[in-house]
Design a protein around this motif. Structure first.
Motif, PDB file in Angstrom:
ATOM      1  N   MET A  59      91.151 -24.414 -21.768  1.00  0.00           N
ATOM      2  CA  MET A  59      91.564 -23.678 -20.323  1.00  0.00           C
ATOM      3  C   MET A  59      92.845 -24.360 -20.057  1.00  0.00           C
ATOM      4  O   MET A  59      93.034 -25.574 -19.999  1.00  0.00           O
ATOM      5  CB  MET A  59      90.433 -24.390 -19.591  1.00  0.00           C
ATOM      6  CG  MET A  59      90.523 -24.023 -18.040  1.00  0.00           C
ATOM      7  SD  MET A  59      89.452 -24.691 -17.100  1.00  0.00           S
ATOM      8  CE  MET A  59      87.941 -24.235 -17.784  1.00  0.00           C
ATOM      9  N   LYS A  60      93.811 -23.475 -19.614  1.00  0.00           N
ATOM     10  CA  LYS A  60      95.234 -24.052 -19.153  1.00  0.00           C
ATOM     11  C   LYS A  60      95.103 -24.107 -17.767  1.00  0.00           C
ATOM     12  O   LYS A  60      94.437 -23.352 -16.921  1.00  0.00           O
ATOM     13  CB  LYS A  60      96.290 -22.865 -19.522  1.00  0.00           C
ATOM     14  CG  LYS A  60      96.334 -22.752 -21.310  1.00  0.00           C
ATOM     15  CD  LYS A  60      97.237 -21.791 -21.397  1.00  0.00           C
ATOM     16  CE  LYS A  60      97.531 -21.488 -22.959  1.00  0.00           C
ATOM     17  NZ  LYS A  60      98.553 -20.586 -23.238  1.00  0.00           N
ATOM     18  N   THR A  68      91.665 -30.207 -20.844  1.00  0.00           N
ATOM     19  CA  THR A  68      91.149 -30.498 -22.236  1.00  0.00           C
ATOM     20  C   THR A  68      89.725 -30.937 -22.149  1.00  0.00           C
ATOM     21  O   THR A  68      88.458 -30.832 -22.940  1.00  0.00           O
ATOM     22  CB  THR A  68      91.959 -31.453 -23.041  1.00  0.00           C
ATOM     23  OG1 THR A  68      93.235 -31.003 -23.079  1.00  0.00           O
ATOM     24  CG2 THR A  68      91.196 -31.956 -24.341  1.00  0.00           C
ATOM     25  N   GLU A  69      89.312 -31.924 -21.242  1.00  0.00           N
ATOM     26  CA  GLU A  69      87.899 -32.315 -20.999  1.00  0.00           C
ATOM     27  C   GLU A  69      87.056 -31.258 -20.344  1.00  0.00           C
ATOM     28  O   GLU A  69      86.013 -31.320 -21.073  1.00  0.00           O
ATOM     29  CB  GLU A  69      88.074 -33.365 -19.790  1.00  0.00           C
ATOM     30  CG  GLU A  69      86.559 -33.986 -19.391  1.00  0.00           C
ATOM     31  CD  GLU A  69      86.667 -34.709 -18.054  1.00  0.00           C
ATOM     32  OE1 GLU A  69      85.545 -34.687 -17.189  1.00  0.00           O
ATOM     33  OE2 GLU A  69      87.825 -35.206 -17.703  1.00  0.00           O
ATOM     34  N   LEU A  70      87.585 -30.256 -19.676  1.00  0.00           N
ATOM     35  CA  LEU A  70      86.744 -29.096 -19.386  1.00  0.00           C
ATOM     36  C   LEU A  70      86.516 -28.219 -20.441  1.00  0.00           C
ATOM     37  O   LEU A  70      85.224 -27.790 -20.748  1.00  0.00           O
ATOM     38  CB  LEU A  70      87.298 -28.339 -18.340  1.00  0.00           C
ATOM     39  CG  LEU A  70      87.533 -29.063 -17.050  1.00  0.00           C
ATOM     40  CD1 LEU A  70      88.242 -28.235 -15.746  1.00  0.00           C
ATOM     41  CD2 LEU A  70      85.986 -29.418 -16.298  1.00  0.00           C
ATOM     42  N   GLN A  96      83.380 -21.577 -12.484  1.00  0.00           N
ATOM     43  CA  GLN A  96      83.405 -22.800 -11.804  1.00  0.00           C
ATOM     44  C   GLN A  96      84.448 -23.784 -12.287  1.00  0.00           C
ATOM     45  O   GLN A  96      85.055 -24.469 -11.550  1.00  0.00           O
ATOM     46  CB  GLN A  96      82.063 -23.492 -11.846  1.00  0.00           C
ATOM     47  CG  GLN A  96      81.673 -24.756 -11.304  1.00  0.00           C
ATOM     48  CD  GLN A  96      80.624 -25.468 -11.234  1.00  0.00           C
ATOM     49  OE1 GLN A  96      79.536 -24.826 -11.630  1.00  0.00           O
ATOM     50  NE2 GLN A  96      80.518 -26.747 -11.195  1.00  0.00           N
ATOM     51  N   TYR A  97      84.588 -24.229 -13.695  1.00  0.00           N
ATOM     52  CA  TYR A  97      85.442 -25.039 -14.096  1.00  0.00           C
ATOM     53  C   TYR A  97      86.793 -24.633 -13.799  1.00  0.00           C
ATOM     54  O   TYR A  97      87.900 -25.360 -13.561  1.00  0.00           O
ATOM     55  CB  TYR A  97      85.112 -25.245 -15.524  1.00  0.00           C
ATOM     56  CG  TYR A  97      83.994 -26.156 -15.775  1.00  0.00           C
ATOM     57  CD1 TYR A  97      83.108 -26.702 -15.058  1.00  0.00           C
ATOM     58  CD2 TYR A  97      83.494 -26.553 -17.197  1.00  0.00           C
ATOM     59  CE1 TYR A  97      81.834 -27.488 -15.234  1.00  0.00           C
ATOM     60  CE2 TYR A  97      82.681 -27.337 -17.443  1.00  0.00           C
ATOM     61  CZ  TYR A  97      81.792 -27.600 -16.625  1.00  0.00           C
ATOM     62  OH  TYR A  97      80.617 -28.639 -16.839  1.00  0.00           O
ATOM     63  N   SER A  98      87.019 -23.290 -14.019  1.00  0.00           N
ATOM     64  CA  SER A  98      88.164 -22.730 -13.827  1.00  0.00           C
ATOM     65  C   SER A  98      88.736 -22.954 -12.388  1.00  0.00           C
ATOM     66  O   SER A  98      89.915 -23.335 -11.942  1.00  0.00           O
ATOM     67  CB  SER A  98      88.336 -21.201 -14.020  1.00  0.00           C
ATOM     68  OG  SER A  98      89.689 -20.828 -13.795  1.00  0.00           O
ATOM     69  N   ASN A  99      87.744 -22.609 -11.355  1.00  0.00           N
ATOM     70  CA  ASN A  99      88.108 -22.939  -9.989  1.00  0.00           C
ATOM     71  C   ASN A  99      88.317 -24.524  -9.760  1.00  0.00           C
ATOM     72  O   ASN A  99      89.026 -24.899  -8.739  1.00  0.00           O
ATOM     73  CB  ASN A  99      87.061 -22.535  -9.153  1.00  0.00           C
ATOM     74  CG  ASN A  99      86.954 -20.818  -8.903  1.00  0.00           C
ATOM     75  OD1 ASN A  99      87.908 -20.266  -9.518  1.00  0.00           O
ATOM     76  ND2 ASN A  99      85.687 -20.414  -8.856  1.00  0.00           N
TER      77      ASN A  99
END
Length: 199
Positions: A1-2, A58-60, A116-119
């Motif tokens: 995820m960037k 990176t954690e996500l 959700q993580y992206s948000n």
């Protein structure tokens, strides 16, 4: 995820005086140019935020992989078990039907979690940028007063501007002195919250 491609200076730009004026009037004005991208990229606080966002991303990603792996493994097992039987035969197997339904539901829940993580990453960046935007406004005001400027324009809105009117380096130096770092903590949204974070 960037990290998101959010332009955190969109709010800041609204506070900068951008005026469309005629050539004769412009000749009587003192104009300064700033490069918003350069300020964020080269300032200490901008680099700090970028580094922390990458670490949080990176954690996500690691959390998402941990959630996705068992789903993928069960889907592969189901594919192998059902490859040689007909749809009608599958319908006669309540155990298979239940497993298929469970995997489908888990996949949907995973996609909701991924959104959700992206948000959360977007919300984290916005939260980190708030004090930076406030400091930038104060820094810009100082630069404007010191240089007796009347107009400040972002370099991205220009075809050409000479370095003599570019105040980006000055802004970066003053921002580094005023705000070298800010807290960048992961913003956790309620579970299942796939709505876009508010501005």
């Amino acid at each position: 995820m960037k990290p998101s491609s959010l332009n955190p200076f969109a709010i800041f730009a609204a506070a900068v005086t951008l005026m469309a004026i005629s050539a004769p009037a412009m000749a009587q004005q003192t104009i300064l140019v700033i490069n918003e991208d350069q300020i964020l990229r080269e300032s200490a606080v901008g680099q700090h935020i970028a580094t922390r966002l990458q670490a949080i991303s990176t954690e996500l990603d690691g959390e998402l992989r941990a959630l996705r792996t068992p789903i993928d493994e069960e889907a592969e097992r189901l594919n192998a078990e059902t490859a040689a039987i007909t749809q009608e035969a599958i319908q006669q197997r309540p155990d298979l039907l239940q497993r298929i339904q469970t995997v489908s539901q888990q996949a949907q829940e995973f996609e909701a979690r991924r959104q959700q993580y992206s948000n959360e990453l977007v919300a984290t960046e916005r939260a980190a940028m708030r004090p930076v935007l406030e400091a930038l406004q104060a820094v810009l005001q100082e630069v404007v007063e010191d240089r007796n400027a009347d107009i400040v324009i972002d370099r991205g809105a220009l075809v050409y501007a000479g370095q003599s009117v570019d105040a980006s380096v000055d802004v970066i130096e003053r921002l580094n002195a005023r705000l070298p770092t800010v807290p960048v903590n992961r913003v956790r949204l309620p579970e299942g919250d796939a709505q876009q974070p508010q501005q």
